[in-house]
Design a protein around this motif. Structure first.
Motif, PDB file in Angstrom:
ATOM      1  N   TYR A 162      37.281  34.480  54.963  1.00  0.00           N
ATOM      2  CA  TYR A 162      37.095  33.364  54.030  1.00  0.00           C
ATOM      3  C   TYR A 162      35.726  32.725  54.268  1.00  0.00           C
ATOM      4  O   TYR A 162      35.322  32.502  55.416  1.00  0.00           O
ATOM      5  N   TYR A 227      42.569  31.907  36.069  1.00  0.00           N
ATOM      6  CA  TYR A 227      42.642  30.971  37.194  1.00  0.00           C
ATOM      7  C   TYR A 227      41.518  31.211  38.188  1.00  0.00           C
ATOM      8  O   TYR A 227      40.918  32.276  38.247  1.00  0.00           O
ATOM      9  N   PRO A 229      41.041  31.393  42.034  1.00  0.00           N
ATOM     10  CA  PRO A 229      41.854  31.554  43.243  1.00  0.00           C
ATOM     11  C   PRO A 229      41.583  30.458  44.268  1.00  0.00           C
ATOM     12  O   PRO A 229      40.445  30.046  44.481  1.00  0.00           O
ATOM     13  N   ASP A 233      43.452  32.916  49.039  1.00  0.00           N
ATOM     14  CA  ASP A 233      44.200  33.753  48.092  1.00  0.00           C
ATOM     15  C   ASP A 233      43.494  35.101  47.929  1.00  0.00           C
ATOM     16  O   ASP A 233      42.442  35.190  47.303  1.00  0.00           O
ATOM     17  N   ARG A 234      44.083  36.145  48.464  1.00  0.00           N
ATOM     18  CA  ARG A 234      43.473  37.477  48.425  1.00  0.00           C
ATOM     19  C   ARG A 234      44.109  38.402  47.385  1.00  0.00           C
ATOM     20  O   ARG A 234      43.632  39.504  47.165  1.00  0.00           O
ATOM     21  N   ASP A 235      45.178  37.933  46.761  1.00  0.00           N
ATOM     22  CA  ASP A 235      45.917  38.781  45.841  1.00  0.00           C
ATOM     23  C   ASP A 235      45.537  38.502  44.386  1.00  0.00           C
ATOM     24  O   ASP A 235      44.796  37.569  44.081  1.00  0.00           O
ATOM     25  N   ARG A 237      47.449  38.029  40.560  1.00  0.00           N
ATOM     26  CA  ARG A 237      48.752  37.832  39.937  1.00  0.00           C
ATOM     27  C   ARG A 237      49.197  39.087  39.190  1.00  0.00           C
ATOM     28  O   ARG A 237      48.380  39.858  38.697  1.00  0.00           O
ATOM     29  N   ARG A 264      43.102  44.111  47.149  1.00  0.00           N
ATOM     30  CA  ARG A 264      43.348  42.864  47.879  1.00  0.00           C
ATOM     31  C   ARG A 264      42.148  42.534  48.773  1.00  0.00           C
ATOM     32  O   ARG A 264      41.842  43.268  49.709  1.00  0.00           O
ATOM     33  N   ASP A 266      39.442  38.801  49.901  1.00  0.00           N
ATOM     34  CA  ASP A 266      39.158  37.382  49.702  1.00  0.00           C
ATOM     35  C   ASP A 266      37.901  37.245  48.848  1.00  0.00           C
ATOM     36  O   ASP A 266      36.813  37.630  49.281  1.00  0.00           O
TER      37      ASP A 266
END
Length: 383
Positions: A162, A227, A229, A233-235, A237, A264, A266
Motif C-alpha cells: 500500500y 468506485y 477502491p 482494497d486489492r480485489d 467487485r 488482485r 493494490d
C-alpha cells in the motif's frame, strides 16, 4: 483544437434505457478477432468486453474470449475492470468543479494551495510548486516526471504493497523534471502530476479525494458500478474477468504464449492517476453526463476540451484538461481517455453527436495498436 461547448444530448432519463438492440455483427467479429488464438495479438488477449451507447440512449454490450484462462469461463457481460488512467477524467472534473465554484483558479500556482509542499530534491531539485500551475498539471505541461520510480521492476514485487499519495509524490520530486513548467510546445504525460492534483483537490475541498469523486461525480449522476477502491482494497467487485500480464523469464524476456494472473493487486501505486474501477457501460454514462453539462458548467467543459499537441500519442490525438481529443478515421471528433493498469487495457470516448464506446481487454501489454484500431472502428460505426 478550439474548445467546444457542451453538446445537446439525450435527457438524463436515457440513462435508464433498458432496450437491447441486436449486436452489430461486424463489431462482434472485430472483437472476436482481437482475442482469437494466433490472431492479431498472438493469443495474448484472453478476453474483451465493450459497451456501445447510441445517441438515443440504446446500449449494446459485447464480449469475446474467456474471462479466466484456467476455467475457460465466459467474459462477464459489462463486468468490472480496472479503468486505470481513465481516472484522470474524474480527477479533472473534480478540479474543474472547484474552479466553477470559485474555490480555485486554473492558473493558480500549486504553491497557493499546498504551500511549501512541492520542492524537488536530488535530481529533482528544479521542481518548485511556485512555478507550476493547476492547468499545467491537468494538461501535462508541468514538467513532472513520467517515471514511476516506486515500481522499477514492475507490479509483481509490490502488488500487495500500500502506498500513501504523499509517498508517491515524494518519490516523483526526487526525479529530474522533463522540462520547465509550461515551456512552449512541450508536453509529457505524467502520472505524478495527477497524484499531485489529487492532493490539491483534497486540500481545497477539505475532504479525501475518493469522497469528493464519489459525492460530486459518482453519486450525482447515479453511477452504480463505478468506485474508487479504499485503502487496502486489492480485489475487483464481481462479476469481472481475470486480468493478465505477459509472463517473463528470469531475464525479464517474454515467454511466448504464457500469461501471469495479476487480477488482485493494490492499486494505490497509481493513486489519483489511475486507481478507479468501473463497468464499461458506467464509464459511458459518465461520458454522456459530462458532455450533457450535468457535471461541469459550460465554461469549465470548454476549458476541459481546449487541447494541445501531445507528442507520442497517435497523430490525430490532442490533450486537454484530463481528456484526449480524438479525430477519428471517419472524420468525427470524440473526447475520452484510455487506461493501462496491469492486467487491463481500456479505451473510452464519446463523439460530439453522442455515441459513446468503452472497450476493455484483459492484458494491458498486448495488441495495443490493434485495440486502438478497433476502438476507432466502433466509434465510427452507426449501429
Amino acid at each position: 483544437m478550439a474548445g467546444l461547448a457542451a453538446t445537446s444530448m439525450a435527457s438524463a432519463g436515457a440513462f435508464e434505457t433498458g432496450s437491447r438492440p441486436a449486436h452489430d455483427k461486424t463489431l462482434q467479429a472485430g472483437l472476436d478477432a482481437l482475442v482469437k488464438p494466433g490472431g492479431v495479438a498472438d493469443g495474448l488477449l484472453p478476453g474483451a468486453l465493450m459497451s456501445v451507447r447510441n445517441p438515443d440512449g440504446r446500449v449494446t454490450n459485447y464480449t469475446a474470449g474467456v474471462g479466466d484462462i484456467r476455467t475457460k469461463s465466459k467474459v462477464p457481460t459489462d463486468g468490472y475492470v480496472r479503468i486505470a488512467s481513465n481516472t484522470k477524467m474524474f480527477v479533472s472534473v473534480a478540479v474543474l468543479q472547484l474552479a466553477g465554484d470559485g474555490k480555485l483558479a486554473l492558473d493558480d500556482t500549486v504553491e497557493k494551495h499546498l504551500p511549501g509542499v512541492v520542492r524537488g530534491t536530488g535530481a529533482g531539485a528544479a521542481i518548485d510548486g511556485r512555478n507550476m500551475t493547476i492547468r499545467q498539471l491537468l494538461n501535462h505541461t508541468s514538467g513532472m516526471t513520467r517515471a514511476m520510480p516506486l515500481m522499477p521492476n514492475g507490479i509483481l514485487p509490490i502488488k500487495d504493497r500500500y502506498f500513501e499519495a504523499r509517498e508517491l509524490l515524494d518519490a516523483a520530486l526526487a526525479e529530474a523534471p522533463t522540462f520547465a513548467p509550461g515551456q512552449d510546445r512541450v508536453w509529457e504525460y505524467s502520472n505524478a502530476g495527477y497524484v499531485l492534483l489529487g492532493l490539491v483537490t483534497q486540500k481545497v475541498a477539505g475532504r479525501p479525494l475518493a469522497e469528493v469523486i464519489t459525492d460530486q461525480i459518482i453519486n450525482r449522476i447515479g453511477l452504480k458500478e463505478t468506485y474508487y477502491p479504499g485503502p487496502g482494497d486489492r480485489d475487483i467487485r464481481s462479476p469481472h474477468p481475470r486480468g493478465y500480464l505477459t509472463a517473463t523469464d528470469a531475464e525479464g524476456k517474454p515467454i511466448p504464449g504464457k500469461l501471469t494472473d495479476i487480477t488482485r493487486f493494490d492499486p494505490s501505486i497509481a493513486g489519483a492517476a489511475g486507481q478507479m474501477i468501473a463497468t464499461p457501460s458506467d464509464v459511458n454514462k459518465f461520458l454522456v453526463a459530462l458532455q450533457a453539462g450535468q457535471l461541469l458548467k459550460p465554461q469549465q467543459l470548454a476549458e476541459m476540451r481546449k487541447t494541445i499537441t501531445a507528442p507520442g500519442f497517435p497523430e490525430s490525438w490532442t490533450y486537454g484538461l484530463g481528456v484526449i481529443g480524438m479525430k477519428l478515421s471517419c472524420g468525427v471528433m470524440a473526447y475520452g481517455h484510455g487506461g493501462d493498469a496491469d492486467g487491463f487495457q481500456s479505451r473510452t470516448a464519446i463523439t460530439t453527436d453522442g455515441r459513446a464506446v468503452t472497450l476493455a481487454v484483459t492484458n494491458d501489454e498486448a495488441g495495443r495498436g490493434e485495440v486502438l484500431a478497433f476502438f476507432d472502428k466502433a466509434l465510427c460505426a452507426t449501429k
